[in-house]
Design a protein around this motif. Structure first.
Motif, PDB file in Angstrom:
ATOM      1  N   ALA A  33      -5.729  11.719 -48.174  1.00  0.00           N
ATOM      2  CA  ALA A  33      -4.651  11.670 -47.176  1.00  0.00           C
ATOM      3  C   ALA A  33      -4.642  10.323 -46.458  1.00  0.00           C
ATOM      4  CB  ALA A  33      -4.809  12.813 -46.173  1.00  0.00           C
ATOM      5  N   LEU A  34      -5.824   9.847 -46.076  1.00  0.00           N
ATOM      6  CA  LEU A  34      -5.888   8.570 -45.353  1.00  0.00           C
ATOM      7  C   LEU A  34      -5.406   7.422 -46.244  1.00  0.00           C
ATOM      8  CD1 LEU A  34      -9.265   9.158 -43.491  1.00  0.00           C
ATOM      9  CD2 LEU A  34      -6.971   9.178 -42.486  1.00  0.00           C
ATOM     10  N   LEU A  35      -5.759   7.478 -47.508  1.00  0.00           N
ATOM     11  CA  LEU A  35      -5.310   6.422 -48.442  1.00  0.00           C
ATOM     12  C   LEU A  35      -3.795   6.448 -48.632  1.00  0.00           C
ATOM     13  CD1 LEU A  35      -7.564   6.015 -51.611  1.00  0.00           C
ATOM     14  CD2 LEU A  35      -7.146   4.384 -49.775  1.00  0.00           C
ATOM     15  N   VAL A  36      -3.228   7.631 -48.872  1.00  0.00           N
ATOM     16  CA  VAL A  36      -1.778   7.663 -49.137  1.00  0.00           C
ATOM     17  C   VAL A  36      -0.983   7.307 -47.881  1.00  0.00           C
ATOM     18  CG1 VAL A  36      -1.763   9.156 -51.172  1.00  0.00           C
ATOM     19  CG2 VAL A  36      -1.550  10.196 -48.918  1.00  0.00           C
ATOM     20  N   PHE A  37      -1.502   7.695 -46.713  1.00  0.00           N
ATOM     21  CA  PHE A  37      -0.787   7.318 -45.493  1.00  0.00           C
ATOM     22  C   PHE A  37      -0.975   5.837 -45.168  1.00  0.00           C
ATOM     23  CE2 PHE A  37      -0.140  11.870 -44.553  1.00  0.00           C
ATOM     24  CZ  PHE A  37       1.174  11.834 -44.104  1.00  0.00           C
ATOM     25  N   ALA A  38      -2.121   5.264 -45.504  1.00  0.00           N
ATOM     26  CA  ALA A  38      -2.300   3.813 -45.323  1.00  0.00           C
ATOM     27  C   ALA A  38      -1.312   3.059 -46.217  1.00  0.00           C
ATOM     28  CB  ALA A  38      -3.743   3.413 -45.653  1.00  0.00           C
ATOM     29  N   ALA A  39      -1.208   3.503 -47.454  1.00  0.00           N
ATOM     30  CA  ALA A  39      -0.254   2.887 -48.383  1.00  0.00           C
ATOM     31  C   ALA A  39       1.173   3.048 -47.848  1.00  0.00           C
ATOM     32  CB  ALA A  39      -0.386   3.539 -49.764  1.00  0.00           C
ATOM     33  N   ARG A  40       1.464   4.232 -47.324  1.00  0.00           N
ATOM     34  CA  ARG A  40       2.815   4.524 -46.804  1.00  0.00           C
ATOM     35  C   ARG A  40       3.159   3.627 -45.618  1.00  0.00           C
ATOM     36  NH1 ARG A  40       2.547  10.075 -46.769  1.00  0.00           N
ATOM     37  NH2 ARG A  40       3.133   9.752 -48.942  1.00  0.00           N
ATOM     38  N   GLY A  85      -5.985  21.619 -49.373  1.00  0.00           N
ATOM     39  CA  GLY A  85      -6.342  22.405 -48.189  1.00  0.00           C
ATOM     40  C   GLY A  85      -6.516  21.601 -46.912  1.00  0.00           C
ATOM     41  N   MET A  86      -5.959  20.387 -46.874  1.00  0.00           N
ATOM     42  CA  MET A  86      -6.026  19.577 -45.649  1.00  0.00           C
ATOM     43  C   MET A  86      -5.202  20.217 -44.548  1.00  0.00           C
ATOM     44  SD  MET A  86      -7.327  16.559 -44.898  1.00  0.00           S
ATOM     45  CE  MET A  86      -6.070  15.912 -43.833  1.00  0.00           C
ATOM     46  N   ASP A  87      -5.695  20.079 -43.323  1.00  0.00           N
ATOM     47  CA  ASP A  87      -5.047  20.655 -42.150  1.00  0.00           C
ATOM     48  C   ASP A  87      -3.612  20.110 -41.982  1.00  0.00           C
ATOM     49  OD1 ASP A  87      -6.148  21.834 -39.167  1.00  0.00           O
ATOM     50  OD2 ASP A  87      -4.302  20.633 -39.188  1.00  0.00           O
ATOM     51  N   TRP A  88      -2.670  21.024 -41.888  1.00  0.00           N
ATOM     52  CA  TRP A  88      -1.240  20.694 -41.808  1.00  0.00           C
ATOM     53  C   TRP A  88      -0.948  19.874 -40.540  1.00  0.00           C
ATOM     54  CZ3 TRP A  88       1.545  22.380 -46.037  1.00  0.00           C
ATOM     55  CH2 TRP A  88       2.936  22.326 -45.984  1.00  0.00           C
ATOM     56  N   GLN A  89      -1.648  20.208 -39.447  1.00  0.00           N
ATOM     57  CA  GLN A  89      -1.405  19.496 -38.179  1.00  0.00           C
ATOM     58  C   GLN A  89      -1.894  18.063 -38.224  1.00  0.00           C
ATOM     59  OE1 GLN A  89      -3.009  21.623 -34.851  1.00  0.00           O
ATOM     60  NE2 GLN A  89      -1.057  22.636 -34.483  1.00  0.00           N
ATOM     61  N   VAL A  90      -3.025  17.851 -38.886  1.00  0.00           N
ATOM     62  CA  VAL A  90      -3.537  16.478 -39.038  1.00  0.00           C
ATOM     63  C   VAL A  90      -2.529  15.661 -39.841  1.00  0.00           C
ATOM     64  CG1 VAL A  90      -5.379  15.063 -40.051  1.00  0.00           C
ATOM     65  CG2 VAL A  90      -5.953  17.177 -38.840  1.00  0.00           C
ATOM     66  N   LEU A  91      -1.999  16.261 -40.894  1.00  0.00           N
ATOM     67  CA  LEU A  91      -0.992  15.559 -41.709  1.00  0.00           C
ATOM     68  C   LEU A  91       0.247  15.259 -40.857  1.00  0.00           C
ATOM     69  CD1 LEU A  91      -1.297  17.618 -45.025  1.00  0.00           C
ATOM     70  CD2 LEU A  91      -2.156  15.309 -44.608  1.00  0.00           C
ATOM     71  N   GLY A  92       0.607  16.202 -39.999  1.00  0.00           N
ATOM     72  CA  GLY A  92       1.765  15.996 -39.119  1.00  0.00           C
ATOM     73  C   GLY A  92       1.550  14.829 -38.170  1.00  0.00           C
ATOM     74  N   THR A  93       0.311  14.678 -37.685  1.00  0.00           N
ATOM     75  CA  THR A  93      -0.006  13.557 -36.801  1.00  0.00           C
ATOM     76  C   THR A  93       0.099  12.237 -37.561  1.00  0.00           C
ATOM     77  OG1 THR A  93      -1.485  14.969 -35.540  1.00  0.00           O
ATOM     78  CG2 THR A  93      -1.788  12.588 -35.290  1.00  0.00           C
ATOM     79  N   LEU A  94      -0.481  12.206 -38.758  1.00  0.00           N
ATOM     80  CA  LEU A  94      -0.380  10.990 -39.584  1.00  0.00           C
ATOM     81  C   LEU A  94       1.087  10.654 -39.868  1.00  0.00           C
ATOM     82  CD1 LEU A  94      -3.308  11.674 -42.094  1.00  0.00           C
ATOM     83  CD2 LEU A  94      -3.262   9.916 -40.307  1.00  0.00           C
ATOM     84  N   GLU A  95       1.864  11.687 -40.161  1.00  0.00           N
ATOM     85  CA  GLU A  95       3.291  11.491 -40.442  1.00  0.00           C
ATOM     86  C   GLU A  95       3.979  10.811 -39.252  1.00  0.00           C
ATOM     87  OE1 GLU A  95       5.531  15.181 -40.597  1.00  0.00           O
ATOM     88  OE2 GLU A  95       6.987  14.299 -41.975  1.00  0.00           O
TER      89      GLU A  95
END
Ligand code: TYD
Length: 203
Positions: free
Chosen positions: A64-71, A107-117
């Motif tokens: 997740a951290l890699l794909v959001f860094a790339a994003r 299974g990554m936490d949906w809320q953490v992904l929402g914060t990254l988003e």
């Protein structure tokens, strides 16, 4: 005037690549200036991260951290400037893929992904997302015929069922942004669904 931001999503083997080209032709004929790009990737830095992401083993949070860094790099340097110039951006996968694969699949936490988003996109969202939805068993058959599988494509059917469910959840959360395409249809049938969705918007 801001341009249109269109994304393409679905499990591996759903067949979206063929239809991105179709959408590009249709919009170009209508006079749009297009930028075609993909995730992870779309800038030199993000393409380097893509290589690591696709070929090294790592846990879901690292993914997740890699794909959001790339994003982040992609949004700042390609997507936002193109939209600001009024161009139409076609992006093969975007943040919904992170919710689907890292959230649903890993299974990554949906809320953490929402914060990254929120951090990474700063309020920018696709105007339209095509979700190519297909039975994971059908997609697996297509992948087997098409090419060698990368790291994620080798995962089992249960993984892709979870990815599909997460796409469904994202689509239900943003019903006006998402258009579900029945990707189990023939190539012509899928193409017709896609073009109909564009024409419905007058695009
Ligand atoms: P894909 O876009 O399908 O490229 P190709 O058609 O060349 O195989 O491959 C990207 C892979 O990365 C795909 O398995 C989905 C995965 N992915 C994530 O897990 N998270 C993300 O946020 C993104 C954008 C992709």
């Amino acid at each position: 005037m801001s341009g249109r931001f269109i994304t393409f999503e679905g499990i591996d083997g759903a067949g979206k690549s063929t239809h991105i080209e179709r959408v590009a032709r249709h919009l170009r004929q209508g006079g749009a200036e297009l930028v075609q790009t993909r995730e992870p990737g779309g800038t030199p830095l993000a393409e380097s991260l893509r290589e690591l992401f696709l070929h090294r083993d790592m846990d879901g949070l690292t993914e997740a951290l890699l794909v959001f860094a790339a994003r982040r790099d992609h949004v700042r340097n390609v997507i936002a400037p193109a939209l600001a110039q009024g161009h139409t951006v076609l992006c093969d996968r975007f943040t919904d893929a992170s919710f689907a694969y890292q959230g649903g699949g890993r299974g990554m936490d949906w809320q953490v992904l929402g914060t990254l988003e929120r951090w990474v996109q700063e309020g920018r969202e696709p105007d339209l997302t095509f979700w190519f939805d297909v039975d994971p068993a059908v997609a697996a058959q297509r992948r087997a015929q098409a090419r060698d599988a990368d790291r994620l494509e080798q995962l089992d059917l249960a993984f892709f069922e979870r990815v599909r469910d997460a796409y469904r959840r994202r689509a239900e959360g943003s019903p006006t942004r998402f258009v579900r395409i029945d990707a189990g249809d023939t190539i012509e049938g899928v193409g017709a669904q896609v073009i109909a969705a564009l024409e419905q918007r007058g695009w």
